[in-house]
Write an enzyme that holds these catalytic residues in place. Structure first.
Site, PDB file in Angstrom:
ATOM      1  CD  GLU A 230     -10.469  -0.257  -8.695  1.00  0.00           C
ATOM      2  OE1 GLU A 230     -11.048  -1.366  -8.848  1.00  0.00           O
ATOM      3  OE2 GLU A 230      -9.498   0.098  -9.351  1.00  0.00           O
ATOM      4  CB  CYS A 264      -9.880  -3.942 -11.664  1.00  0.00           C
ATOM      5  SG  CYS A 264      -9.603  -2.205 -11.997  1.00  0.00           S
TER       6      CYS A 264
HETATM    7  P1  NDP Z   1      -2.449  -7.730  -4.208  1.00  0.00           P
HETATM    8  O1  NDP Z   1      -3.817  -7.334  -3.910  1.00  0.00           O
HETATM    9  O2  NDP Z   1      -1.793  -8.728  -3.326  1.00  0.00           O
HETATM   10  O3  NDP Z   1      -1.491  -6.435  -4.297  1.00  0.00           O
HETATM   11  C1  NDP Z   1      -1.983  -5.114  -4.362  1.00  0.00           C
HETATM   12  C2  NDP Z   1      -1.239  -4.262  -3.342  1.00  0.00           C
HETATM   13  O4  NDP Z   1      -1.625  -4.657  -2.030  1.00  0.00           O
HETATM   14  C3  NDP Z   1       0.274  -4.405  -3.377  1.00  0.00           C
HETATM   15  O5  NDP Z   1       0.855  -3.172  -3.051  1.00  0.00           O
HETATM   16  C4  NDP Z   1       0.535  -5.430  -2.285  1.00  0.00           C
HETATM   17  O6  NDP Z   1       1.843  -5.364  -1.795  1.00  0.00           O
HETATM   18  C5  NDP Z   1      -0.460  -4.972  -1.253  1.00  0.00           C
HETATM   19  N1  NDP Z   1      -0.865  -5.937  -0.265  1.00  0.00           N
HETATM   20  C6  NDP Z   1      -1.163  -7.243  -0.426  1.00  0.00           C
HETATM   21  N2  NDP Z   1      -1.578  -7.799   0.715  1.00  0.00           N
HETATM   22  C7  NDP Z   1      -1.529  -6.807   1.656  1.00  0.00           C
HETATM   23  C8  NDP Z   1      -1.825  -6.758   3.057  1.00  0.00           C
HETATM   24  N3  NDP Z   1      -2.264  -7.806   3.726  1.00  0.00           N
HETATM   25  N4  NDP Z   1      -1.637  -5.574   3.692  1.00  0.00           N
HETATM   26  C9  NDP Z   1      -1.184  -4.500   3.040  1.00  0.00           C
HETATM   27  N5  NDP Z   1      -0.894  -4.482   1.721  1.00  0.00           N
HETATM   28  C10 NDP Z   1      -1.068  -5.633   1.036  1.00  0.00           C
HETATM   29  O7  NDP Z   1      -2.424  -8.226  -5.688  1.00  0.00           O
HETATM   30  P2  NDP Z   1      -1.527  -9.361  -6.348  1.00  0.00           P
HETATM   31  O8  NDP Z   1      -0.362  -8.703  -6.937  1.00  0.00           O
HETATM   32  O9  NDP Z   1      -1.255 -10.501  -5.443  1.00  0.00           O
HETATM   33  O10 NDP Z   1      -2.569  -9.839  -7.461  1.00  0.00           O
HETATM   34  C11 NDP Z   1      -3.495 -10.875  -7.139  1.00  0.00           C
HETATM   35  C12 NDP Z   1      -4.841 -10.606  -7.738  1.00  0.00           C
HETATM   36  O11 NDP Z   1      -5.359  -9.368  -7.274  1.00  0.00           O
HETATM   37  C13 NDP Z   1      -4.872 -10.471  -9.242  1.00  0.00           C
HETATM   38  O12 NDP Z   1      -4.824 -11.690  -9.863  1.00  0.00           O
HETATM   39  C14 NDP Z   1      -6.170  -9.721  -9.411  1.00  0.00           C
HETATM   40  O13 NDP Z   1      -7.244 -10.600  -9.342  1.00  0.00           O
HETATM   41  C15 NDP Z   1      -6.201  -8.782  -8.229  1.00  0.00           C
HETATM   42  N6  NDP Z   1      -5.704  -7.441  -8.552  1.00  0.00           N
HETATM   43  C16 NDP Z   1      -6.603  -6.473  -8.847  1.00  0.00           C
HETATM   44  C17 NDP Z   1      -6.169  -5.225  -9.197  1.00  0.00           C
HETATM   45  C18 NDP Z   1      -7.126  -4.138  -9.534  1.00  0.00           C
HETATM   46  O14 NDP Z   1      -6.788  -3.261 -10.318  1.00  0.00           O
HETATM   47  N7  NDP Z   1      -8.291  -4.127  -8.922  1.00  0.00           N
HETATM   48  C19 NDP Z   1      -4.759  -4.900  -9.292  1.00  0.00           C
HETATM   49  C20 NDP Z   1      -3.880  -5.965  -8.926  1.00  0.00           C
HETATM   50  C21 NDP Z   1      -4.364  -7.185  -8.575  1.00  0.00           C
HETATM   51  P3  NDP Z   1       2.965  -6.392  -2.305  1.00  0.00           P
HETATM   52  O15 NDP Z   1       3.142  -6.165  -3.748  1.00  0.00           O
HETATM   53  O16 NDP Z   1       4.172  -5.985  -1.523  1.00  0.00           O
HETATM   54  O17 NDP Z   1       2.467  -7.751  -1.977  1.00  0.00           O
END
Ligand code: NDP
Length: 456
Positions: A230, A264
């Site tokens: 998602e 999102c």
């Molecule tokens: P991320 O996608 O980086 O974080 C979401 C989750 O994924 C966190 O638990 C993060 O861990 C984890 N994660 C990130 N990279 C990896 C990886 N390579 N392997 C495993 N787990 C991983 O979101 P950000 O916080 O960096 O936000 C950046 C952008 O993402 C936002 O600006 C937005 O555009 C989008 N976003 C979309 C969301 C939605 O609801 N669809 C929610 C949040 C973000 P950790 O926190 O430890 O890095």
């Protein structure tokens, strides 16, 4: 091993440090989840449902504490935090009540003496990777259906949500979900890759950015594990006509500014027919300037800080780039003075396909408004991004709106509302917004073994 550090985005102060998962514990956690699965899948479904019902009760009993935790760690305004806790409770209760009926054993039409039945069974330990924007809701929509099914869960929350993720695990365990059927880990990205390679793990569900989604789905695919993603969105809000512009603008502003714009499925692109465009822009600018930005624990606050200074600076940069590339900024878009991660709500117009903002998601309090001259042009513009999460169409003529909604390439289309989420409705997108569905009966269909048993 990584340490999780939580920082209050309202004040900029470091709150707490949480010791990460030691590397030598990765396979231990996977094996614990495998044991948890064996125990949990054999627990009668009525008992699993009771644990979810109790989870819902506990969310309600501990609502104040739970809501305050996310206000502190990711800056959600108090009222919205309370609503999110209630939504999570509603999701656990929905699966407690409806889940058992979804665990069907379907008898296929007999073709003679033989009998064929299809059972709905769990597949095993799953990994959940969840984001910070709706800490309780995102976990609930993954955990509730899968726990009801009998799958076990290893949950890696966003590192900034270390405190609330611990609270969630505590609540589930207090509600009688076994310690090994739901395991909260403070893991790094590299450790998630290792977990996905462990033979005990059967699948992964991620909500977050495209970057994280692609990384996790790659690891899952390498290991032949199923994934559900998602991801982001740049949802269109198409305004065809209205008999109450003031109300339309209020609703549009509220939808965009909710959670400081970090959803999102927030409406990010407002696509307005020519005859309404000027009034809409003027009204939206006034609403954005009127919105109370400030301390999220103050009940008067409508827009809190973004989740971190880095997140705020990313949005401010996107807005600056749009202006540099020729867009018009009508209001806001600048960081507020002080240590918090605040940004003045922004309204942008004049975005053209050559600009980055045209195709990017802006994950913060910023609206892009487009002028169009026909419903056909509105649909073309709405579909001209790689995302496909949701979209809404607004009109006094609901039949006309439905025709337009049916032409949107999205997973969820709304008429005269945007983004309503209920436990029984499917949630998910198409294209680069991800794949798979959460919530409702669809959320219970992702990590299932639809097992055939045929007797000759
Ligand atoms: P991320 O996608 O980086 O974080 C979401 C989750 O994924 C966190 O638990 C993060 O861990 C984890 N994660 C990130 N990279 C990896 C990886 N390579 N392997 C495993 N787990 C991983 O979101 P950000 O916080 O960096 O936000 C950046 C952008 O993402 C936002 O600006 C937005 O555009 C989008 N976003 C979309 C969301 C939605 O609801 N669809 C929610 C949040 C973000 P950790 O926190 O430890 O890095």
């Amino acid at each position: 091993m990584s340490t999780y550090v939580t920082t209050n985005p309202t004040t900029g102060t470091t709150e707490q440090e949480f010791t990460g998962l030691p590397d030598d514990q990765i396979s231990v956690v996977a094996e614990r989840a495998a044991e948890g699965f064996e125990e949990w899948r054999r627990t009668p479904v009525a008992e699993r449902a009771r644990a979810l019902a109790r989870t819902a009760d506990l969310y309600e009993e501990r609502a104040t504490e739970l809501a305050a935790a996310i206000t502190k760690e990711m800056g959600k305004p108090a009222q919205e935090a309370a609503e999110e806790v209630q939504l999570a409770a509603d999701i656990y209760r929905w699966y407690a009540e409806h889940g058992p009926d979804l665990l069907t054993t379907e008898r296929l039409d007999p073709q003679g003496a033989e009998e064929s039945v299809v059972q709905t069974l769990p597949i095993g330990p799953l990994v959940g990777v969840m984001p910070w924007n709706y800490p309780y809701y995102q976990v609930a929509r993954f955990a509730a259906p899968n726990l009801l099914l009998g799958n076990s869960i290893i949950l890696k929350h966003a590192s900034i949500c270390a405190a609330s993720s611990k609270l969630m695990a505590d609540v589930l365990h207090e509600a009688s979900v076994p310690e090994n059927a739901y395991i909260n880990v403070y893991a790094s990205s590299g450790q998630i890759a290792e977990l996905l390679a462990h033979p005990a793990i059967r699948g992964v569900s991620l909500t977050g950015s495209e970057r994280a989604g692609a990384a996790v789905a790659t690891e899952a695919a390498k290991n032949l594990k199923k994934s559900v993603l998602e991801l982001g969105g740049s949802d269109p809000f198409i305004l065809l006509d209205t008999d109450d512009m003031a109300e339309t603008v209020r609703v549009a502003a509220r939808a965009r500014l909710s959670n400081a714009g970090q959803a999102c499925n927030s409406p990010k692109r407002f696509i307005v027919l020519d005859d309404l465009y000027d009034d809409f822009v003027q009204g939206l600018v006034a609403e954005f300037e009127r919105a109370v930005v400030g301390d999220p624990s103050d009940p008067e606050t409508e827009v809190g800080p973004l989740s971190s200074v880095t997140a705020r600076d990313t949005v401010a940069d996107q807005i600056r780039t749009a202006v540099r590339q020729g867009a018009t900024l009508h209001t806001g878009g600048k960081p507020l003075d002080g240590d918090g991660a605040f940004l003045a709500p922004a309204v942008l117009t004049g975005i053209t396909p050559e600009m980055d903002a045209y195709s990017e998601e802006i994950f913060g309090p910023a609206a892009m408004v487009y002028r169009v001259f026909s419903a056909d042009e509105a649909v073309r513009l709405a579909n001209d991004v790689e995302f496909g999460l949701s979209g809404s169409v607004w009109s006094t003529d609901t039949a006309r709106a439905a025709e337009v909604a049916d032409r949107l390439d999205v997973g969820m289309a709304y008429i005269n509302e945007h983004g309503t989420t209920l436990p029984g409705l499917p949630f998910g997108g198409v294209n680069r917004s991800g794949y798979g569905r959460e919530l409702g009966r669809w959320g219970m269909g992702e990590f299932v073994n639809a097992k055939l048993r045929r007797t000759a």
